[in-house]
Design an enzyme around this catalytic site. Structure first.
Site, short mmCIF file in Angstrom:
data_model
loop_
_atom_site.label_atom_id
_atom_site.label_comp_id
_atom_site.label_asym_id
_atom_site.label_seq_id
_atom_site.Cartn_x
_atom_site.Cartn_y
_atom_site.Cartn_z
N LYS A 55 0.87 -1.20 0.01
CA LYS A 55 -0.01 0.04 0.00
C LYS A 55 1.15 1.22 0.00
O LYS A 55 1.67 1.29 1.06
CB LYS A 55 -0.92 0.09 1.22
CG LYS A 55 -1.78 1.19 1.22
CD LYS A 55 -2.96 1.18 2.45
CE LYS A 55 -3.92 2.25 2.16
NZ LYS A 55 -3.32 3.55 1.60
N LYS A 104 -7.53 -3.10 3.72
CA LYS A 104 -6.11 -2.41 3.71
C LYS A 104 -5.70 -2.64 5.12
O LYS A 104 -6.44 -2.58 6.22
CB LYS A 104 -6.31 -0.95 3.52
CG LYS A 104 -7.23 0.06 4.10
CD LYS A 104 -7.42 1.27 3.45
CE LYS A 104 -8.42 1.96 4.05
NZ LYS A 104 -8.49 3.31 3.59
N PHE A 124 -1.71 -1.40 -10.21
CA PHE A 124 -2.21 -2.68 -9.52
C PHE A 124 -3.50 -3.22 -10.26
O PHE A 124 -3.85 -4.14 -9.72
CB PHE A 124 -2.42 -2.33 -8.33
CG PHE A 124 -3.30 -1.16 -7.64
CD1 PHE A 124 -4.45 -1.02 -8.00
CD2 PHE A 124 -2.40 -0.26 -7.27
CE1 PHE A 124 -5.08 -0.01 -7.64
CE2 PHE A 124 -3.18 0.92 -6.87
CZ PHE A 124 -4.68 0.92 -7.04
N ARG A 158 -3.68 8.35 -5.84
CA ARG A 158 -4.50 7.36 -6.80
C ARG A 158 -4.46 8.01 -8.17
O ARG A 158 -4.87 9.35 -8.15
CB ARG A 158 -5.94 7.01 -5.99
CG ARG A 158 -6.44 6.02 -6.95
CD ARG A 158 -6.19 4.67 -6.25
NE ARG A 158 -7.00 3.41 -6.73
CZ ARG A 158 -8.18 3.08 -6.22
NH1 ARG A 158 -8.45 3.45 -5.01
NH2 ARG A 158 -8.78 2.09 -6.78
N ARG A 186 -16.63 0.49 -1.77
CA ARG A 186 -15.86 0.14 -0.68
C ARG A 186 -16.59 -1.23 -0.01
O ARG A 186 -17.56 -1.02 0.56
CB ARG A 186 -15.77 1.23 0.36
CG ARG A 186 -14.71 1.02 1.29
CD ARG A 186 -14.93 2.09 2.44
NE ARG A 186 -14.79 3.35 2.08
CZ ARG A 186 -13.26 4.04 1.80
NH1 ARG A 186 -12.53 3.50 2.18
NH2 ARG A 186 -13.36 5.15 1.47
#
EC number: 6.5.1.1
Length: 555
Positions: free
Chosen positions: A249, A417, A337, A254, A411
């Protein structure tokens, strides 16, 4: 459609508190709109938007220009207008009162329409360079000159992106679904891949649910990014997924990269076009990535092979001038990713297959990299990956379900995370207070709110006054000064525009705030101007973190 009809409808909505009734009323109103352009505009306008978030056009109209336009049309001096704002606490209501006075002596010669408002907004957004401010004031004065008092209220609020109707994206989504007999989930998906509720409403009206299902991802129209939930622990995350895809992470920004073979566009998490700020990444994309793709990743600042703090990336994103100098000063890397488009939409494929497509599309270089990934069911291996990430200067790890699709805007538990530090909250700044003594000319504390995503309302959770340097306070005061809409004593209220990341000791239940919660010992971490107000943490997340505290204590 007459703008008066729109304004009268907004006034009715403002008196409704029930989510179900709001949805039903809006649905019935949308059904009656025959003109597709009016439908498009009304959907955006009700939610307080003039353009979709990714559209580069903006009005560029601050409170100062509105003061001048209102002064022109009403004859009331700015000092008196400011005094009225302190009384009413809403520039929309002030505009209504000013036009009410003016209309007593002036006969309207033309009725304002939704189309006229749209065309004027488009002209205002197109103005740049010398003389543009004067022209904007002239156009605004023209609109107010045609407006009735009620129209002036909602015209002003629309310009400020604050309609005060309690209508968020969720209510509008459900209203579109109800109006045109479509599944709310189908409407939601169409919105998440277009980020344009007006367009979704028009397609739903013309083509129904079938038309919405046919809507696909398009290169150069950003897709809402998939998000991660906070994991209770590494162990619980691996247990939940059994087999997990684990990635570092990053502490960066982003980005979503669109590359069609002739043009690269890069969008931030807020869906803003940041292409011009990242010329070095654009050139590397052209060299290292196969065309016909949309990639999801993170941009980090690096120095001597080590990641630099997040704020350095934001400095690159904000830069409008002397970009080349900043490229030299703050070198960036892009770590990808995921892939959303590979000569066609691929978000419904499982992550393990998307990863293969990603690897086939990207040739790694010094600045373009694939996020390191392992797939494992071993907690020890995940722990090792986590330790490596922390040692390398990153935030922690992402733990993902290999069989999961990419769900735009979602989400959920398919992505988890785990960070090295206690979880923080990203909260909207809605108010502040002037300091004392040598800080009397600076804002010294800021009122914070979380988001109710259904209604779009901001629910207060506390006030932060620590963690700021004097340089921070000076810079933040200049940022927030133009956003002040009312003042009572030392306390001020802002147009919601900026998000703070805030740390805290714990979350407590509190009847003092509308949210029902309060942060204990909040501390400013950083300005999150990579996030829009709509991207702030929700009341649901505050509630979940509150409950999670007790889980951690029991362990």
């Amino acid at each position: 459609m007459l703008f008066a009809e729109f304004a009268e409808f907004c006034e009715r909505l403002e008196k409704i508190s029930s989510t179900l009734e709001l949805t039903a009323r809006i649905a019935a109103f949308l059904q009656k709109i025959e003109d597709e352009r009016d439908l498009y505009d009304v959907v955006l306008f009700i939610t307080g938007k003039v353009y979709p978030p990714w559209d580069e056009r903006e009005l560029g109209v601050g409170i100062g220009l509105l003061y001048e336009a209102l002064e022109n049309v009403s004859g009331v001096k700015r000092s008196e207008i400011e005094s009225m704002i302190r009384e009413y606490g809403d520039l929309g209501l002030v505009a209504e009162q000013l036009i009410k006075k003016k209309k007593m002596t002036t006969l309207a010669f033309e009725e304002l329409t939704v189309r006229k408002v749209r065309e004027t907004f488009d002209e205002i957004a197109s103005l740049t360079g010398e003389g543009s401010m004067k022209r904007k004031i002239m156009l605004l004065t023209g609109l107010y000159g045609l407006a009735t008092p009620l129209e002036a209220r909602y015209l002003t609020r629309l310009i400020l992106n604050e309609m005060r109707l309690g209508v968020g994206e969720g209510i509008m989504r459900d209203a579109i679904a109800r109006a045109f007999r479509a599944d709310p989930e189908t409407v939601e998906r169409a919105y998440m891949i277009t980020n344009d509720l007006g367009r979704v409403a028009v397609v739903a009206k013309k083509e129904g649910e079938e038309g919405l299902r046919k809507m696909k991802i398009e290169i150069h129209i950003p897709v809402r990014m998939m998000l991660a939930q906070v994991a209770e622990s590494l162990e619980s995350a691996v247990r939940e997924m059994r087999t997990a895809a684990v990635e570092w992470k990053f502490d960066g920004s982003r980005v979503q990269v669109h590359w069609d073979g002739s043009r690269v566009t890069i969008y931030s998490r807020r869906l803003e076009n940041v292409t011009n700020a990242l010329p070095d990444i654009v050139e590397e994309i052209k060299k290292s990535v196969k065309p016909g793709v949309i990639l999801d990743g993170e941009v980090i600042a690096v120095k001597e092979g080590k990641p630099m703090p997040f704020q350095h990336v934001l400095r690159r994103f904000r830069r409008k001038h002397d970009v080349a100098k900043m490229v030299e000063k703050i070198p960036l890397e892009a770590h990808f990713f995921d892939i959303l488009y590979h000569d066609g939409e691929c978000i419904d494929l499982p992550l393990r297959e998307r990863r293969k497509l990603l690897e086939s599309a990207v040739n790694e270089s010094e600045k373009i990299k694939l996020a390191k990934q392992i797939v494992t069911d071993s907690v020890d291996e995940v722990r090792k990956m986590y330790d490596e990430a922390i040692s390398a200067g990153h935030e922690g790890v992402m733990i993902k379900l290999p069989s999961s699709p990419y769900i735009p805007g979602k989400r959920g538990k398919n992505w988890l995370k785990v960070k090295a530090i206690m979880e923080t909250l990203d909260l909207v700044v809605v108010g502040g207070e002037w300091g004392e003594g040598k800080r009397s000319h600076w804002l010294s504390s800021f009122e914070l709110a979380c988001l109710d995503p259904v209604t779009g309302k901001l629910l207060k959770v506390g006030r932060v006054a620590t963690g700021f340097t004097e340089e921070d306070l000076e810079e933040l005061t200049e940022m927030f000064r133009p956003l002040i809409v009312s003042q009572q004593g030392k306390k001020v209220e802002f147009i919601p525009k900026y998000v703070f990341e805030v740390a805290y000791q714990e979350i407590q239940k509190s009847p003092k705030y509308e949210s029902g919660y309060a942060l204990r010992f909040p501390r400013f971490v950083r300005l999150r101007d990579d996030k829009d107000v709509d991207e702030a943490d929700t009341i649901e997340r505050v509630e979940n973190l509150y409950k999670l505290q007790f889980e951690v204590k029991r362990q």
